[in-house]
Design a protein around this motif. Sequence first.
Motif, PDB file in Angstrom:
ATOM      1  N   HIS A   1       0.864  -1.182   0.000  1.00  0.00           N
ATOM      2  CA  HIS A   1       0.000   0.000   0.000  1.00  0.00           C
ATOM      3  C   HIS A   1       0.905   1.238   0.000  1.00  0.00           C
ATOM      4  CE1 HIS A   1      -2.587   3.025   2.201  1.00  0.00           C
ATOM      5  NE2 HIS A   1      -3.458   2.585   1.316  1.00  0.00           N
ATOM      6  N   ILE A   2       0.429   2.330  -0.582  1.00  0.00           N
ATOM      7  CA  ILE A   2       1.298   3.486  -0.804  1.00  0.00           C
ATOM      8  C   ILE A   2       1.949   4.032   0.471  1.00  0.00           C
ATOM      9  CG2 ILE A   2      -0.548   5.258  -0.667  1.00  0.00           C
ATOM     10  CD1 ILE A   2       2.467   5.184  -3.078  1.00  0.00           C
ATOM     11  N   TYR A   3       1.227   3.981   1.577  1.00  0.00           N
ATOM     12  CA  TYR A   3       1.736   4.495   2.851  1.00  0.00           C
ATOM     13  C   TYR A   3       2.989   3.699   3.260  1.00  0.00           C
ATOM     14  CZ  TYR A   3       0.886   5.984   7.829  1.00  0.00           C
ATOM     15  OH  TYR A   3       0.952   6.481   9.095  1.00  0.00           O
TER      16      TYR A   3
ATOM     17  N   SER B   1      -0.963   8.268  12.674  1.00  0.00           N
ATOM     18  CA  SER B   1      -2.102   7.504  12.182  1.00  0.00           C
ATOM     19  C   SER B   1      -2.642   8.116  10.902  1.00  0.00           C
ATOM     20  CB  SER B   1      -3.198   7.490  13.260  1.00  0.00           C
ATOM     21  OG  SER B   1      -4.375   6.885  12.759  1.00  0.00           O
ATOM     22  N   GLY B   2      -3.132   7.262  10.030  1.00  0.00           N
ATOM     23  CA  GLY B   2      -3.722   7.763   8.796  1.00  0.00           C
ATOM     24  C   GLY B   2      -4.353   6.649   8.005  1.00  0.00           C
ATOM     25  N   ALA B   3      -4.706   6.944   6.759  1.00  0.00           N
ATOM     26  CA  ALA B   3      -5.326   6.020   5.805  1.00  0.00           C
ATOM     27  C   ALA B   3      -6.828   5.848   6.022  1.00  0.00           C
ATOM     28  CB  ALA B   3      -4.629   4.656   5.766  1.00  0.00           C
ATOM     29  N   ALA B   4      -7.324   6.289   7.164  1.00  0.00           N
ATOM     30  CA  ALA B   4      -8.753   6.235   7.442  1.00  0.00           C
ATOM     31  C   ALA B   4      -9.026   7.189   8.606  1.00  0.00           C
ATOM     32  CB  ALA B   4      -9.174   4.819   7.809  1.00  0.00           C
ATOM     33  N   PRO B   5     -10.283   7.648   8.723  1.00  0.00           N
ATOM     34  CA  PRO B   5     -10.571   8.595   9.805  1.00  0.00           C
ATOM     35  C   PRO B   5     -10.443   7.962  11.187  1.00  0.00           C
ATOM     36  CG  PRO B   5     -12.522   8.230   8.405  1.00  0.00           C
ATOM     37  CD  PRO B   5     -11.457   7.338   7.897  1.00  0.00           C
ATOM     38  N   ALA B   6      -9.834   8.701  12.116  1.00  0.00           N
ATOM     39  CA  ALA B   6      -9.795   8.289  13.522  1.00  0.00           C
ATOM     40  C   ALA B   6     -10.669   9.299  14.261  1.00  0.00           C
ATOM     41  CB  ALA B   6      -8.368   8.344  14.046  1.00  0.00           C
TER      42      ALA B   6
ATOM     43  N   GLY C   1       0.755  14.566   1.044  1.00  0.00           N
ATOM     44  CA  GLY C   1      -0.476  15.287   1.369  1.00  0.00           C
ATOM     45  C   GLY C   1      -0.228  16.213   2.528  1.00  0.00           C
ATOM     46  N   THR C   2      -0.688  15.782   3.699  1.00  0.00           N
ATOM     47  CA  THR C   2      -0.466  16.593   4.897  1.00  0.00           C
ATOM     48  C   THR C   2       0.113  15.706   5.993  1.00  0.00           C
ATOM     49  OG1 THR C   2      -2.656  16.114   5.789  1.00  0.00           O
ATOM     50  CG2 THR C   2      -2.459  18.064   4.383  1.00  0.00           C
ATOM     51  N   ARG C   3       0.803  16.331   6.941  1.00  0.00           N
ATOM     52  CA  ARG C   3       1.288  15.626   8.125  1.00  0.00           C
ATOM     53  C   ARG C   3       1.120  16.553   9.313  1.00  0.00           C
ATOM     54  NH1 ARG C   3       2.522  10.345   8.414  1.00  0.00           N
ATOM     55  NH2 ARG C   3       4.351  10.688   9.697  1.00  0.00           N
TER      56      ARG C   3
ATOM     57  N   ILE D   1     -14.922   2.336   0.182  1.00  0.00           N
ATOM     58  CA  ILE D   1     -15.060   1.830   1.539  1.00  0.00           C
ATOM     59  C   ILE D   1     -13.647   1.568   2.037  1.00  0.00           C
ATOM     60  CG2 ILE D   1     -15.940  -0.079   2.941  1.00  0.00           C
ATOM     61  CD1 ILE D   1     -18.061  -0.458   0.636  1.00  0.00           C
ATOM     62  N   LYS D   2     -13.365   1.987   3.263  1.00  0.00           N
ATOM     63  CA  LYS D   2     -12.036   1.696   3.811  1.00  0.00           C
ATOM     64  C   LYS D   2     -12.184   0.664   4.908  1.00  0.00           C
ATOM     65  CE  LYS D   2      -8.588   4.136   2.140  1.00  0.00           C
ATOM     66  NZ  LYS D   2      -7.182   4.449   2.428  1.00  0.00           N
ATOM     67  N   TYR D   3     -11.489  -0.450   4.757  1.00  0.00           N
ATOM     68  CA  TYR D   3     -11.517  -1.502   5.755  1.00  0.00           C
ATOM     69  C   TYR D   3     -10.103  -1.674   6.274  1.00  0.00           C
ATOM     70  CZ  TYR D   3     -11.652  -6.148   7.762  1.00  0.00           C
ATOM     71  OH  TYR D   3     -11.507  -7.210   8.608  1.00  0.00           O
ATOM     72  N   ASN D   4      -9.868  -1.377   7.539  1.00  0.00           N
ATOM     73  CA  ASN D   4      -8.514  -1.389   8.121  1.00  0.00           C
ATOM     74  C   ASN D   4      -7.527  -0.579   7.285  1.00  0.00           C
ATOM     75  OD1 ASN D   4      -9.310  -2.949  10.234  1.00  0.00           O
ATOM     76  ND2 ASN D   4      -8.477  -4.866   9.431  1.00  0.00           N
ATOM     77  N   GLY D   5      -8.000   0.507   6.687  1.00  0.00           N
ATOM     78  CA  GLY D   5      -7.105   1.336   5.874  1.00  0.00           C
ATOM     79  C   GLY D   5      -7.004   0.891   4.420  1.00  0.00           C
ATOM     80  N   TYR D   6      -7.520  -0.320   4.106  1.00  0.00           N
ATOM     81  CA  TYR D   6      -7.500  -0.799   2.715  1.00  0.00           C
ATOM     82  C   TYR D   6      -8.707  -0.250   1.972  1.00  0.00           C
ATOM     83  CZ  TYR D   6      -4.496  -4.534   4.523  1.00  0.00           C
ATOM     84  OH  TYR D   6      -3.500  -5.240   5.124  1.00  0.00           O
TER      85      TYR D   6
ATOM     86  N   ILE E   1       0.531  12.136  15.954  1.00  0.00           N
ATOM     87  CA  ILE E   1       0.104  12.964  14.820  1.00  0.00           C
ATOM     88  C   ILE E   1      -0.737  12.144  13.848  1.00  0.00           C
ATOM     89  CG2 ILE E   1       2.115  14.517  14.889  1.00  0.00           C
ATOM     90  CD1 ILE E   1       3.096  13.001  12.330  1.00  0.00           C
ATOM     91  N   GLN E   2      -1.477  12.867  13.022  1.00  0.00           N
ATOM     92  CA  GLN E   2      -2.146  12.209  11.910  1.00  0.00           C
ATOM     93  C   GLN E   2      -1.519  12.678  10.604  1.00  0.00           C
ATOM     94  OE1 GLN E   2      -6.424  11.335  11.737  1.00  0.00           O
ATOM     95  NE2 GLN E   2      -6.653  12.932  13.292  1.00  0.00           N
ATOM     96  N   GLY E   3      -1.625  11.859   9.614  1.00  0.00           N
ATOM     97  CA  GLY E   3      -1.178  12.244   8.280  1.00  0.00           C
ATOM     98  C   GLY E   3      -2.272  11.894   7.300  1.00  0.00           C
ATOM     99  N   TYR E   4      -2.196  12.499   6.142  1.00  0.00           N
ATOM    100  CA  TYR E   4      -3.202  12.249   5.109  1.00  0.00           C
ATOM    101  C   TYR E   4      -2.507  12.197   3.763  1.00  0.00           C
ATOM    102  CZ  TYR E   4      -6.620  13.683   1.568  1.00  0.00           C
ATOM    103  OH  TYR E   4      -7.375  13.764   0.420  1.00  0.00           O
TER     104      TYR E   4
ATOM    105  N   ASP F   1     -15.449  14.179   5.878  1.00  0.00           N
ATOM    106  CA  ASP F   1     -16.311  13.166   5.263  1.00  0.00           C
ATOM    107  C   ASP F   1     -15.738  12.819   3.892  1.00  0.00           C
ATOM    108  OD1 ASP F   1     -18.417  11.418   4.906  1.00  0.00           O
ATOM    109  OD2 ASP F   1     -19.976  12.886   5.339  1.00  0.00           O
ATOM    110  N   ARG F   2     -16.461  12.016   3.157  1.00  0.00           N
ATOM    111  CA  ARG F   2     -15.988  11.558   1.858  1.00  0.00           C
ATOM    112  C   ARG F   2     -17.098  11.728   0.838  1.00  0.00           C
ATOM    113  NH1 ARG F   2     -14.276   5.957   3.178  1.00  0.00           N
ATOM    114  NH2 ARG F   2     -12.488   6.657   4.380  1.00  0.00           N
ATOM    115  N   LEU F   3     -16.737  12.311  -0.295  1.00  0.00           N
ATOM    116  CA  LEU F   3     -17.696  12.499  -1.372  1.00  0.00           C
ATOM    117  C   LEU F   3     -17.677  11.269  -2.277  1.00  0.00           C
ATOM    118  CD1 LEU F   3     -19.376  15.007  -2.246  1.00  0.00           C
ATOM    119  CD2 LEU F   3     -17.439  15.736  -3.619  1.00  0.00           C
TER     120      LEU F   3
END
Length: 480
Positions: free
Chosen positions: A245-247, A316-321, A351-353, A446-451, A339-342, A440-442
């Motif tokens: 995965h890219i992360y 933490s990242g890849a999905a909302p916490a 993206g962002t950190r 679906i994100k399952y465990n970040g996948y 921290i969170q990253g996106y 939110d997401r437009l």
Amino acid sequence: TSQWYLPETGIYHSKHPSVNLPANDSLLDVVSFIFSHKHNGRTALVDSLSGYSISYPQLFPLVQSVASGLRHHFGISQGDAVLLLLPNSIYLPVIFLALLYLGAIVIPMNPLLSVSEIKKQVTLCKTKISLAFTIYENVDKLRSWGTTPVIAVPENLINDFKEGRFSDFHKLITGKFDLVERPVIRQQDTAAILNSSGTTGASKGAVLTHGNFIAAVELFVRFEASQYEYLSSEAVFLAVLPMFHIYGLSLFTLGLLSLGASVVVMRRFEASEMLKVIDKYGVTHFPVVPPILMALTKAAKGLCGNSLKSLKQVSSGAAPANSKIIEDFVGAFPHVDFIQGYGMTESTAVGTRGFNTKKFSKYFSVGLLAPNMQAKVVDWVNGCFLPPGSTGELWLRGPGTMKEYINNADATMSTIDKEGWLHTGDIAYFDEDGYLYIVDRLKEVIKYNGYQISPADLETVLICHPEILDVAVTGYRWHL
Ligand code: 4UW
């Protein structure tokens, strides 16, 4: 906000000073300075279970050996596509770097995919696969489908080489081949193709170039390291997140190795094992997804003595916490910088950190735009550009933006507009300090465990069931 947000253009600029990106053409040139450094024998990669490791002085000779063996034995050369169907392993970065050395195109995928899913993704790329690396259990499956040759990768050298099943890999890693010459690679050449469902429809192949990954190494990993004195070559990272995965790919196979940090590799997530590994190896940095954050918080309740005291940063990242998960974690680990990253596959993780200072502890934010990055927040009904404090669709522009979705001009055009803005499909706002919040997401994903899971792909599977006449899958945000 005068410098970083310009109301006339609606453009948000990074608050960080810009970074001069190297002019080198090959990604390997950019990370290769690590190979020439004196690391005093420091560990580059270690397998958490067996303790088997690859040191920095060993790393480049291994990469060269594998690259040369791939050329001499398997005829791999520039532009050839190679599948990587592997769980986390100390060999995955070696193979990845060897393929980059040859100018080959790497297609990493989840090793748990079924053959029909793999086939589907490969068909989508319309690329001939020259070779596949996978776990032993997958070899027959792939061979029966006609992907030849297939190389089985062992979990570690010590135990597994006693058996003949890994002889091809053994040859590669121990071979004394004539060194192959490196081809001329340009920044716009493709380095990897990663699956992503983008904003709608079935999975697509995001084409990421050498230049994209150079941006990821410089703007995501090396820039952050330059800001934190403790993120030096002394850092010990725990790699639980998958390298397909890219992360994980940009961090564990490239960015961290270019810093000279040590990467402790766990093949799969297992909560109690994870805690033992953190203490055993003195892990300082732990990139996670929200479910792992929750597992850490839960574990903290039963801790005694100095357990988990080595941790300095958890990101933490890849999905909302959500805020409860974060508050619980920060409460349980007051000594840890959270921290969170996106980021996205399509932005090569750039993206962002989060940059928490003593003054600011914006845990709920995904952080500040990475250097050299621009953003817009766009009202998705009327197309207006929105100022700080207003919520809209996030657009990103910068050197991490993928080249295209392979063989899918329509999807490419609706994702990257003529001015180079990547429409993320995420709903977000910037606060008055320039910190980004994803609300939110437009898009349909679906994100399952970040996948990522594409609702369209799920529909395709469900509709094959004889008792199902028609189906529609949609995301449902489940608030924990
Ligand atoms: N909060 C809410 C977040 C967040 C998020 C991502 O599978 P992909 O394509 O890619 C990723 C990449 C994650 C990542 C990259 C670099 C980095 O520093 C970091 O720090 C922790 C994480 O997941 O999915 C992209 C989509 O995942 C969602 C969002 O919808 C985005 O478009 N997403 N990070 N912190 N949602």
